[in-house]
Design an enzyme around this catalytic site. Sequence first.
Site, PDB file in Angstrom:
ATOM      1  N   HIS A 127     -12.256 -89.594  12.084  1.00 27.13           N
ATOM      2  CA  HIS A 127     -12.617 -89.979  10.716  1.00 27.13           C
ATOM      3  C   HIS A 127     -13.197 -88.791   9.977  1.00 27.13           C
ATOM      4  O   HIS A 127     -13.857 -87.930  10.547  1.00 27.13           O
ATOM      5  CB  HIS A 127     -13.652 -91.119  10.731  1.00 27.13           C
ATOM      6  CG  HIS A 127     -13.056 -92.450  11.049  1.00 27.13           C
ATOM      7  ND1 HIS A 127     -12.366 -93.197  10.120  1.00 27.13           N
ATOM      8  CD2 HIS A 127     -13.034 -93.167  12.193  1.00 27.13           C
ATOM      9  CE1 HIS A 127     -11.949 -94.326  10.684  1.00 27.13           C
ATOM     10  NE2 HIS A 127     -12.338 -94.324  11.947  1.00 27.13           N
ATOM     11  N   ALA A 174     -16.416 -87.465  34.842  1.00 26.74           N
ATOM     12  CA  ALA A 174     -16.781 -88.736  34.223  1.00 26.74           C
ATOM     13  C   ALA A 174     -17.724 -88.507  33.050  1.00 26.74           C
ATOM     14  O   ALA A 174     -18.625 -87.665  33.113  1.00 26.74           O
ATOM     15  CB  ALA A 174     -17.450 -89.646  35.255  1.00 26.74           C
ATOM     16  N   ARG A 197     -14.920 -75.018  37.006  1.00 30.17           N
ATOM     17  CA  ARG A 197     -14.293 -74.332  38.149  1.00 30.17           C
ATOM     18  C   ARG A 197     -12.804 -74.217  37.875  1.00 30.17           C
ATOM     19  O   ARG A 197     -12.217 -75.067  37.197  1.00 30.17           O
ATOM     20  CB  ARG A 197     -14.536 -75.171  39.421  1.00 30.17           C
ATOM     21  CG  ARG A 197     -14.254 -74.471  40.723  1.00 30.17           C
ATOM     22  CD  ARG A 197     -14.723 -75.345  41.882  1.00 30.17           C
ATOM     23  NE  ARG A 197     -16.167 -75.527  41.880  1.00 30.17           N
ATOM     24  CZ  ARG A 197     -17.030 -74.657  42.401  1.00 30.17           C
ATOM     25  NH1 ARG A 197     -16.574 -73.569  42.989  1.00 30.17           N
ATOM     26  NH2 ARG A 197     -18.324 -74.898  42.357  1.00 30.17           N
TER      27      ARG A 197
END
Length: 234
Positions: A127, A174, A197
């Site tokens: 947006h 995550a 990494r």
Amino acid sequence: MRNLSKRLANRALLAGWRWASRAGEVVPGTREAEKFGSFGRGSSLGFPAATLMGTRAIHLGEDVLVGRQASLSVGYGPTQQDLPERGLVIGDRTVLGARITIVAHVSIEIGDDVWFGQDVFVTDSGHGYQDPNLPIGEQFGAHLPVRIGSGSWIGHGAIILPGANIGRNVVVAAGSVVRGDHEDHSVVGGAPAKLIRRYEPGVGWVGTRGDVRPITSGHFGGLFDEPEDTIATA
């Protein structure tokens, strides 16, 4: 008697839900699958789905597995006619976890053998906010294609933003928020996601501080080929 009735009701409800879950799956040959641009052999979309919109612009490869409560959409609304022909393309053997949301307006491409955790969000448009007199929800941002390379893993709750270009065999940690380019064979994480990494041939998996993790092979990284004392201290 009351406990018996409760047990019977519970048993009947769970049996009915299992039946509905199987019967409600979107698989090749079902009417819902025929609404997709293509729906590959062996693919399945779990029941119930949360939102399916613009499905004629969605293409699923073979053996794709999509979890329950998923949202797959192309366009701004169910009445939009000028959809891109291949707004959302999902490759073969890709697994998308429960409650994932993918919102495409121009192009989102997900390669083969990509695995998503649960609650992952992917979009190719955001947006705007520059007009101070117009509600943010009515200000549409630029459309920037998203690419997720084959063999990658997108961790639980990750957010993939417009313009993200994720290479092959990339791990996204995550909860990460991803935008921009991320090279093949790398591990990224954070908000915004940064390199943690990367793989260097002949060296190993090199961290940003110079530490190296060894190259291994097989589904379990050679874990069961190692001596027991190595396993115990790994």
